[in-house]
Write a protein that holds these residues in place. Sequence first.
Motif, PDB file in Angstrom:
ATOM      1  N   LEU A   6     -11.254 -44.059 -33.930  1.00 21.39           N
ATOM      2  CA  LEU A   6     -10.399 -43.594 -32.611  1.00 21.39           C
ATOM      3  C   LEU A   6      -9.493 -42.601 -33.021  1.00 21.39           C
ATOM      4  O   LEU A   6      -8.939 -42.615 -33.901  1.00 21.39           O
ATOM      5  CB  LEU A   6      -9.658 -44.799 -32.165  1.00 21.39           C
ATOM      6  N   VAL A   7      -9.591 -41.377 -32.065  1.00 19.25           N
ATOM      7  CA  VAL A   7      -8.668 -40.443 -32.340  1.00 19.25           C
ATOM      8  C   VAL A   7      -7.802 -40.101 -31.149  1.00 19.25           C
ATOM      9  O   VAL A   7      -8.391 -40.229 -29.851  1.00 19.25           O
ATOM     10  CB  VAL A   7      -9.388 -38.746 -32.694  1.00 19.25           C
ATOM     11  N   CYS A   8      -6.386 -39.912 -31.325  1.00 21.02           N
ATOM     12  CA  CYS A   8      -5.621 -39.213 -30.185  1.00 21.02           C
ATOM     13  C   CYS A   8      -4.655 -38.574 -30.622  1.00 21.02           C
ATOM     14  O   CYS A   8      -5.022 -38.018 -31.713  1.00 21.02           O
ATOM     15  CB  CYS A   8      -4.901 -40.532 -29.443  1.00 21.02           C
ATOM     16  N   SER A   9      -3.825 -38.045 -29.967  1.00 19.92           N
ATOM     17  CA  SER A   9      -3.041 -36.831 -30.192  1.00 19.92           C
ATOM     18  C   SER A   9      -2.382 -37.244 -31.435  1.00 19.92           C
ATOM     19  O   SER A   9      -2.206 -36.194 -32.263  1.00 19.92           O
ATOM     20  CB  SER A   9      -2.304 -36.238 -29.054  1.00 19.92           C
ATOM     21  N   ALA A  10      -1.572 -38.379 -31.539  1.00 21.22           N
ATOM     22  CA  ALA A  10      -0.682 -38.706 -32.635  1.00 21.22           C
ATOM     23  C   ALA A  10      -1.143 -39.806 -33.329  1.00 21.22           C
ATOM     24  O   ALA A  10      -0.800 -40.099 -34.617  1.00 21.22           O
ATOM     25  CB  ALA A  10       0.506 -38.854 -32.188  1.00 21.22           C
ATOM     26  N   GLY A  11      -2.251 -40.642 -33.083  1.00 26.90           N
ATOM     27  CA  GLY A  11      -2.614 -41.703 -33.768  1.00 26.90           C
ATOM     28  C   GLY A  11      -1.794 -42.768 -33.407  1.00 26.90           C
ATOM     29  O   GLY A  11      -2.413 -44.055 -33.939  1.00 26.90           O
ATOM     30  N   MET A  12      -1.039 -42.755 -32.604  1.00 23.69           N
ATOM     31  CA  MET A  12      -0.171 -44.133 -32.039  1.00 23.69           C
ATOM     32  C   MET A  12      -0.934 -44.610 -30.975  1.00 23.69           C
ATOM     33  O   MET A  12      -0.745 -45.903 -30.972  1.00 23.69           O
ATOM     34  CB  MET A  12       1.372 -43.630 -31.923  1.00 23.69           C
ATOM     35  N   SER A  13      -1.167 -44.176 -29.913  1.00 23.33           N
ATOM     36  CA  SER A  13      -1.549 -44.859 -28.739  1.00 23.33           C
ATOM     37  C   SER A  13      -2.709 -45.663 -28.501  1.00 23.33           C
ATOM     38  O   SER A  13      -2.884 -46.407 -27.886  1.00 23.33           O
ATOM     39  CB  SER A  13      -1.450 -43.863 -27.579  1.00 23.33           C
ATOM     40  N   THR A  14      -3.502 -45.248 -29.607  1.00 21.98           N
ATOM     41  CA  THR A  14      -4.579 -45.932 -29.801  1.00 21.98           C
ATOM     42  C   THR A  14      -4.472 -47.367 -30.595  1.00 21.98           C
ATOM     43  O   THR A  14      -5.526 -48.213 -30.675  1.00 21.98           O
ATOM     44  CB  THR A  14      -5.805 -45.361 -30.213  1.00 21.98           C
ATOM     45  N   SER A  15      -3.309 -47.633 -31.185  1.00 18.87           N
ATOM     46  CA  SER A  15      -3.107 -48.738 -32.236  1.00 18.87           C
ATOM     47  C   SER A  15      -3.571 -50.033 -31.441  1.00 18.87           C
ATOM     48  O   SER A  15      -3.917 -51.012 -32.090  1.00 18.87           O
ATOM     49  CB  SER A  15      -1.810 -48.622 -33.006  1.00 18.87           C
ATOM     50  N   LEU A  16      -2.961 -50.193 -30.463  1.00 19.67           N
ATOM     51  CA  LEU A  16      -3.164 -51.659 -29.657  1.00 19.67           C
ATOM     52  C   LEU A  16      -4.603 -51.613 -29.104  1.00 19.67           C
ATOM     53  O   LEU A  16      -5.112 -52.672 -29.232  1.00 19.67           O
ATOM     54  CB  LEU A  16      -2.069 -51.507 -28.483  1.00 19.67           C
ATOM     55  N   ALA A  80     -13.453 -44.275 -21.562  1.00 21.64           N
ATOM     56  CA  ALA A  80     -13.300 -44.318 -20.277  1.00 21.64           C
ATOM     57  C   ALA A  80     -11.761 -44.504 -20.127  1.00 21.64           C
ATOM     58  O   ALA A  80     -11.198 -45.294 -20.522  1.00 21.64           O
ATOM     59  CB  ALA A  80     -13.983 -45.285 -19.510  1.00 21.64           C
ATOM     60  N   SER A  81     -11.046 -43.700 -19.051  1.00 17.32           N
ATOM     61  CA  SER A  81      -9.792 -43.735 -18.840  1.00 17.32           C
ATOM     62  C   SER A  81      -8.987 -45.094 -18.447  1.00 17.32           C
ATOM     63  O   SER A  81      -7.978 -45.515 -18.597  1.00 17.32           O
ATOM     64  CB  SER A  81      -9.389 -42.627 -17.996  1.00 17.32           C
ATOM     65  N   VAL A  82      -9.940 -45.810 -17.456  1.00 12.97           N
ATOM     66  CA  VAL A  82      -9.454 -46.829 -17.067  1.00 12.97           C
ATOM     67  C   VAL A  82      -9.750 -48.105 -18.123  1.00 12.97           C
ATOM     68  O   VAL A  82      -8.404 -48.684 -18.388  1.00 12.97           O
ATOM     69  CB  VAL A  82     -10.503 -47.466 -15.882  1.00 12.97           C
ATOM     70  N   ASP A  83     -10.478 -47.723 -19.094  1.00  8.87           N
ATOM     71  CA  ASP A  83     -10.589 -49.035 -20.020  1.00  8.87           C
ATOM     72  C   ASP A  83      -9.344 -48.638 -21.029  1.00  8.87           C
ATOM     73  O   ASP A  83      -8.985 -49.713 -21.827  1.00  8.87           O
ATOM     74  CB  ASP A  83     -12.049 -48.857 -20.880  1.00  8.87           C
ATOM     75  N   TYR A  84      -9.147 -47.350 -21.487  1.00  7.50           N
ATOM     76  CA  TYR A  84      -8.006 -47.036 -22.348  1.00  7.50           C
ATOM     77  C   TYR A  84      -6.797 -47.381 -21.709  1.00  7.50           C
ATOM     78  O   TYR A  84      -5.669 -48.085 -22.401  1.00  7.50           O
ATOM     79  CB  TYR A  84      -8.078 -45.417 -22.355  1.00  7.50           C
ATOM     80  N   GLY A  85      -6.524 -47.241 -20.405  1.00 12.00           N
ATOM     81  CA  GLY A  85      -5.351 -47.504 -19.683  1.00 12.00           C
ATOM     82  C   GLY A  85      -4.951 -49.059 -19.583  1.00 12.00           C
ATOM     83  O   GLY A  85      -4.061 -49.443 -19.635  1.00 12.00           O
ATOM     84  N   MET A  86      -6.174 -49.910 -19.364  1.00  7.31           N
ATOM     85  CA  MET A  86      -5.944 -51.195 -19.459  1.00  7.31           C
ATOM     86  C   MET A  86      -6.016 -51.944 -20.741  1.00  7.31           C
ATOM     87  O   MET A  86      -5.996 -53.338 -21.019  1.00  7.31           O
ATOM     88  CB  MET A  86      -7.284 -51.694 -18.577  1.00  7.31           C
ATOM     89  N   VAL A  87      -6.178 -51.130 -21.692  1.00  9.25           N
ATOM     90  CA  VAL A  87      -6.470 -51.461 -23.103  1.00  9.25           C
ATOM     91  C   VAL A  87      -7.503 -52.615 -23.291  1.00  9.25           C
ATOM     92  O   VAL A  87      -7.352 -53.748 -23.911  1.00  9.25           O
ATOM     93  CB  VAL A  87      -5.035 -52.015 -23.646  1.00  9.25           C
ATOM     94  N   ASN A  88      -8.732 -52.274 -22.791  1.00 13.68           N
ATOM     95  CA  ASN A  88      -9.727 -53.131 -22.668  1.00 13.68           C
ATOM     96  C   ASN A  88     -10.579 -53.035 -23.928  1.00 13.68           C
ATOM     97  O   ASN A  88     -11.698 -52.313 -23.912  1.00 13.68           O
ATOM     98  CB  ASN A  88     -10.494 -52.616 -21.160  1.00 13.68           C
ATOM     99  N   GLY A  89     -10.027 -53.629 -25.013  1.00 10.84           N
ATOM    100  CA  GLY A  89     -10.949 -53.488 -26.111  1.00 10.84           C
ATOM    101  C   GLY A  89     -12.375 -53.967 -26.281  1.00 10.84           C
ATOM    102  O   GLY A  89     -13.200 -53.440 -26.874  1.00 10.84           O
ATOM    103  N   GLU A  90     -12.549 -55.132 -25.334  1.00  7.40           N
ATOM    104  CA  GLU A  90     -13.999 -55.413 -25.506  1.00  7.40           C
ATOM    105  C   GLU A  90     -14.897 -54.726 -24.789  1.00  7.40           C
ATOM    106  O   GLU A  90     -16.015 -54.171 -25.253  1.00  7.40           O
ATOM    107  CB  GLU A  90     -14.013 -56.831 -24.584  1.00  7.40           C
ATOM    108  N   LYS A  91     -14.508 -53.788 -23.584  1.00 10.57           N
ATOM    109  CA  LYS A  91     -15.314 -52.855 -22.871  1.00 10.57           C
ATOM    110  C   LYS A  91     -15.703 -51.723 -23.863  1.00 10.57           C
ATOM    111  O   LYS A  91     -16.667 -51.096 -24.058  1.00 10.57           O
ATOM    112  CB  LYS A  91     -14.645 -52.554 -21.742  1.00 10.57           C
ATOM    113  N   VAL A  92     -14.395 -51.032 -24.491  1.00 13.92           N
ATOM    114  CA  VAL A  92     -14.767 -49.915 -25.183  1.00 13.92           C
ATOM    115  C   VAL A  92     -15.633 -50.274 -26.451  1.00 13.92           C
ATOM    116  O   VAL A  92     -16.401 -49.348 -26.834  1.00 13.92           O
ATOM    117  CB  VAL A  92     -13.332 -49.525 -25.848  1.00 13.92           C
ATOM    118  N   LEU A  93     -15.587 -51.477 -27.122  1.00 12.21           N
ATOM    119  CA  LEU A  93     -16.123 -51.729 -28.086  1.00 12.21           C
ATOM    120  C   LEU A  93     -17.839 -52.037 -27.644  1.00 12.21           C
ATOM    121  O   LEU A  93     -18.688 -51.181 -28.312  1.00 12.21           O
ATOM    122  CB  LEU A  93     -15.863 -53.179 -28.818  1.00 12.21           C
TER     123      LEU A  93
END
Length: 103
Positions: A6-16, A80-93
């Motif tokens: 996963l890539v984000c601007s700083a690598g932090m917001s994706t850790s959760l 998807a923005s909604v899955d990212y915002g809701m931290v829906n790991g199952e859906k993203v996976l």
Amino acid sequence: MKNIMLVCSAGMSTSLLVTKMEKAAEEKGEEVTIFAVSEAEASDHFEEIDMLLLGPQVRFLKDKLEKKLDAYHVPVQVIASVDYGMVNGEKVLESALEELSDY
């Protein structure tokens, strides 16, 4: 074993999100390695990944990274923005694994 980066601007917001995706993978019995890096670190891992997921805030990098990863046969997907915002790991996976199976 599949490696998903996963890539984000700083690598932090994706850790959760990574943690939630790992939990979902474990529950499904999927053997995957999932990790997050900053945009600056992404190219250090191109040779070891099977899939690249972009955080919505860096979606503008998709075309550039697809061109770079074409030689490695690695798909690039924007989370998807909604899955990212809701931290829906199952859906993203699920979305990532579906893309991998089609690739």
